[in-house]
Write a protein that holds these residues in place. Structure first.
Motif, short mmCIF file in Angstrom:
data_model
loop_
_atom_site.label_atom_id
_atom_site.label_comp_id
_atom_site.label_asym_id
_atom_site.label_seq_id
_atom_site.Cartn_x
_atom_site.Cartn_y
_atom_site.Cartn_z
N VAL A 1 -10.92 -56.15 -7.44
CA VAL A 1 -10.23 -55.66 -8.64
C VAL A 1 -11.26 -55.15 -9.63
O VAL A 1 -12.29 -55.80 -9.87
CB VAL A 1 -9.40 -56.78 -9.32
N ILE B 1 -8.72 -51.24 -6.70
CA ILE B 1 -7.94 -52.42 -6.30
C ILE B 1 -7.81 -52.39 -4.79
O ILE B 1 -7.39 -51.38 -4.22
CB ILE B 1 -6.52 -52.42 -6.92
N ILE C 1 -5.74 -60.68 -2.82
CA ILE C 1 -6.49 -59.71 -3.62
C ILE C 1 -7.94 -59.75 -3.16
O ILE C 1 -8.59 -60.79 -3.22
CB ILE C 1 -6.40 -60.03 -5.12
N LEU D 1 -3.88 -60.27 -10.57
CA LEU D 1 -5.02 -59.54 -10.01
C LEU D 1 -6.33 -60.31 -10.22
O LEU D 1 -7.17 -59.95 -11.05
CB LEU D 1 -5.11 -58.15 -10.64
#
Length: 225
Positions: free
Chosen positions: A162, A94, A159, A38
């Protein structure tokens, strides 16, 4: 061999082919599990096979060191309201972006929706921007999700965002199968393949059927010698 036995052998052979092919297709359309870290910008490519078109369903699995560990940063599933889900503790944000065949879709993580002694899960749903991080559209807007076509597809997953306390954590990204015991797909093909979840039972029954046919066939062959 009598005509009756020939017919039964033909039926057995056809059933074996159906169960074998159906089970194989169901297996190749099963869950895909990949690790991902992440970190904003982290990108992975995932190869996914689907027998029929379906929406992309994903879950993030986080490690847990035992029942005593309460990971508040993953959120808690509390309040439901018609048209939306609102949470007092939605967990650290997220967001992932999935690229598939020139289309980009952003997904966001719901609060923790499942857990056991070693892991906690957060389902991913298509992101709907309502300027409220505690509110999630319900039911999810699956019409906005990535559409997986029949055959093999390569997904590019990155990603996007986060929460601070989760940055750098290594988690497991689960690409959900459209064939599972909890939910039956609306697609007719998957509704048929759903029955092949029970292939071990069919294999056992076919084995018994085959043994009976063999026991009735062998004496006839022996008598002709």
């Amino acid at each position: 061999m009598t005509l009756k036995l020939k017919i039964n052998w033909a039926i057995w052979f056809i059933l074996v082919i159906v169960v074998t092919v159906g089970s194989a297709i169901a297996h190749f359309s099963s869950v895909v599990i990949v690790p991902i870290q992440l970190n904003p910008g982290e990108t992975i490519n995932i190869s996914v096979f689907r027998a029929f078109p379906c929406n992309l369903g994903m879950t993030l699995e986080f490690k847990r060191s035992g029942w005593h560990q309460d990971r508040s940063e993953l959120g808690k599933w509390r309040t439901k309201e018609y048209g939306n889900l609102e949470f007092d503790e939605p967990g650290e944000p997220i967001k992932l972006v999935v690229r598939c065949r020139d289309k980009e879709v952003i997904y966001e993580a719901l609060p923790m929706s499942g857990y056991n002694g070693t892991s906690m899960n957060r389902d991913l749903v298509p992101f709907f921007d309502d300027n409220d991080p505690k509110r999630f559209r319900w039911p999810p807007l699956w019409e906005l999700s990535t559409k997986l076509p029949s055959g093999r597809t390569v997904l590019n997953v990155s990603i996007l965002e986060v929460g601070k306390s989760l940055v750098g954590e290594r988690v497991t990204l689960i690409i959900e199968s459209p064939i599972n015991l909890k939910v039956r797909s609306e697609n007719l093909g998957y509704r048929i393949l759903w029955w092949f979840i029970f292939w071990p039972l069919y294999a056992l029954l076919l084995s018994g059927y085959g043994i009976v046919l063999l026991s009735r066939t062998m004496p006839i062959k022996t008598g002709k010698k």
